[in-house]
Design a protein around this motif. Structure first.
Motif, PDB file in Angstrom:
ATOM      1  N   TYR A   1      -8.223  18.185  -0.835  1.00 26.00           N
ATOM      2  CA  TYR A   1      -8.391  17.288   0.307  1.00 26.00           C
ATOM      3  C   TYR A   1      -9.624  16.414   0.127  1.00 26.00           C
ATOM      4  N   SER A   2      -9.440  15.133   0.384  1.00 22.73           N
ATOM      5  CA  SER A   2     -10.545  14.180   0.380  1.00 22.73           C
ATOM      6  C   SER A   2     -10.342  13.247   1.558  1.00 22.73           C
ATOM      7  N   LYS A   3     -11.366  13.088   2.391  1.00 24.02           N
ATOM      8  CA  LYS A   3     -11.246  12.246   3.576  1.00 24.02           C
ATOM      9  C   LYS A   3     -10.965  10.800   3.195  1.00 24.02           C
ATOM     10  N   ILE A   4     -11.637  10.322   2.163  1.00 30.86           N
ATOM     11  CA  ILE A   4     -11.451   8.933   1.728  1.00 30.86           C
ATOM     12  C   ILE A   4     -10.047   8.730   1.174  1.00 30.86           C
ATOM     13  N   VAL A   5      -9.606   9.659   0.318  1.00 27.50           N
ATOM     14  CA  VAL A   5      -8.274   9.553  -0.289  1.00 27.50           C
ATOM     15  C   VAL A   5      -7.189   9.618   0.775  1.00 27.50           C
ATOM     16  N   SER A   6      -7.332  10.535   1.726  1.00 29.64           N
ATOM     17  CA  SER A   6      -6.354  10.660   2.799  1.00 29.64           C
ATOM     18  C   SER A   6      -6.324   9.406   3.663  1.00 29.64           C
ATOM     19  N   PHE A   7      -7.489   8.798   3.858  1.00 29.68           N
ATOM     20  CA  PHE A   7      -7.579   7.556   4.629  1.00 29.68           C
ATOM     21  C   PHE A   7      -6.812   6.434   3.938  1.00 29.68           C
ATOM     22  N   ILE A   8      -7.058   6.261   2.625  1.00 23.99           N
ATOM     23  CA  ILE A   8      -6.366   5.214   1.868  1.00 23.99           C
ATOM     24  C   ILE A   8      -4.865   5.489   1.827  1.00 23.99           C
ATOM     25  N   SER A   9      -4.512   6.757   1.634  1.00 20.61           N
ATOM     26  CA  SER A   9      -3.096   7.139   1.608  1.00 20.61           C
ATOM     27  C   SER A   9      -2.420   6.803   2.933  1.00 20.61           C
ATOM     28  N   GLY A  10      -3.141   7.032   4.020  1.00 26.67           N
ATOM     29  CA  GLY A  10      -2.573   6.816   5.344  1.00 26.67           C
ATOM     30  C   GLY A  10      -2.291   5.363   5.666  1.00 26.67           C
ATOM     31  N   ILE A  11      -3.017   4.439   5.007  1.00 23.30           N
ATOM     32  CA  ILE A  11      -2.784   3.015   5.246  1.00 23.30           C
ATOM     33  C   ILE A  11      -2.314   2.320   3.960  1.00 23.30           C
ATOM     34  N   SER A  12      -1.772   3.080   3.026  1.00 21.18           N
ATOM     35  CA  SER A  12      -1.349   2.513   1.744  1.00 21.18           C
ATOM     36  C   SER A  12      -0.258   1.458   1.926  1.00 21.18           C
ATOM     37  N   MET A  13       0.652   1.680   2.860  1.00 16.87           N
ATOM     38  CA  MET A  13       1.712   0.707   3.106  1.00 16.87           C
ATOM     39  C   MET A  13       1.113  -0.596   3.639  1.00 16.87           C
TER      40      MET A  13
END
Length: 320
Positions: A246-258
């Motif tokens: 888990y990475s907060k930054i990675v999850s953030f980017i993943s969440g708005i990747s579209m």
């Protein structure tokens, strides 16, 4: 029962999103870049769209496969959620395109984009070029009930996968179709579904890391859609098997990747008009500065627009 979240897939989405931005920045500039990374690797990032297809199918199965098999899916709610997840943000980007171009073509092409029927059109639509992927995914959503029926068992899933490979060969070799066509791209979606069926057995990442490396090397040696398929499969298996990470930054980017995917070229055009894409020459330094500007700009744009959409939706719900 709460559905499982695969943090390794967040890393894959973030990686694919950033890779596609890097590819588009290079292809839309005339930077003097050379070597394997510039000539082979970065241009190949366009094929991360195939990885997105495989991830999308896996994610849909995580959320709905069991419900479909048990007959507990409300299809009206299903398609409403699919539209509402994408349409508001896409509508903003399409409206910006109409304002920038203000011609009849942009208005006409907005119709298939805003109805999310782009993937059903026989001809190429130029407006928001990257939105072809959304059009394709919505064709997948349309056939999702049939998709689940064909994956009723592991045996039928493998038969379905074999047939899809044959169909891919036919449409590519005899009809000249490519990744924007659902039949051509079907093996990637089915691969995601098959991996879902075997998800409980995908555990040891030490096995899938060498496979991911091997498939990547094979892709650069021989190329082709089938090596892309192997890369997508091996990367998804690796992402599932990692488990944590888990990475907060990675999850953030993943969440708005579209949203980043849809808006990064709009942001780049603004960067281009301000000539920020050439302020430090045309080498690697300028390339990376432009990539960062596009990524940061698209991220800020995505967050702001999504926030306004959330506020608008709350007000609309409050009035009902």
């Amino acid at each position: 029962m709460e559905k499982k979240h695969y943090y390794g897939i967040d890393w894959l989405r973030a990686m694919a999103c950033i890779g596609i931005v890097m590819m588009h920045i290079q292809s839309n500039n005339t930077y003097h870049l050379s070597g394997f990374i510039a000539e082979k690797m970065i241009p190949s990032f366009t094929n991360f769209t195939f990885l997105f297809m495989t991830i999308s199918a896996f994610g849909m199965c995580v959320g709905y496969y069991a419900k479909v098999k048990s007959g507990k899916v409300n299809w009206v709610d299903f398609y409403k959620k699919r539209y509402m997840k994408v349409l508001p943000f896409l509508a903003v980007v399409v409206l910006m395109d109409i304002v920038f171009n203000h011609d009849l073509t942009s208005i006409v092409e907005a119709i298939p984009n805003l109805t999310l029927t782009r993937g059903f059109f026989p001809n190429q639509i130029e407006q928001i070029g990257v939105a072809w992927f959304l059009g394709l995914v919505f064709v997948f959503y349309a056939i999702f009930p049939l998709f689940c029926a064909m994956l009723n068992s592991k045996k039928s899933g493998w038969v379905f996968f074999a047939v899809s490979l044959l169909l891919n060969f036919v449409v590519a070799s005899f009809y000249g179709m490519g990744r924007t066509n659902i039949i051509y791209s079907l093996p990637f979606f089915i691969a995601g579904g098959l991996i879902y069926l075997y998800r409980d057995k995908v555990k040891n990442w030490h096995i899938y890391l060498p496979l991911a490396i091997f498939s990547s090397v094979l892709y650069y040696l021989v190329g082709g859609v089938y090596s892309c398929l192997l890369v997508s499969i091996s990367f998804l298996l690796l992402g599932i098997s990692i488990g944590g990470g888990y990475s907060k930054i990675v999850s953030f980017i993943s969440g708005i990747s579209m949203e980043i995917y849809l808006s990064h070229m709009v942001v780049f055009r603004l960067v281009e008009k301000m000539r920020l894409n050439i302020m430090f020459g045309n080498g690697w330094l300028q390339y990376f500065i432009t990539v960062i500007l596009a990524l940061v700009g698209a991220t800020c744009f995505s967050v702001i627009v999504k926030k306004f959409i959330e506020i608008a939706e709350k007000k609309l719900v409050g009035k009902e």
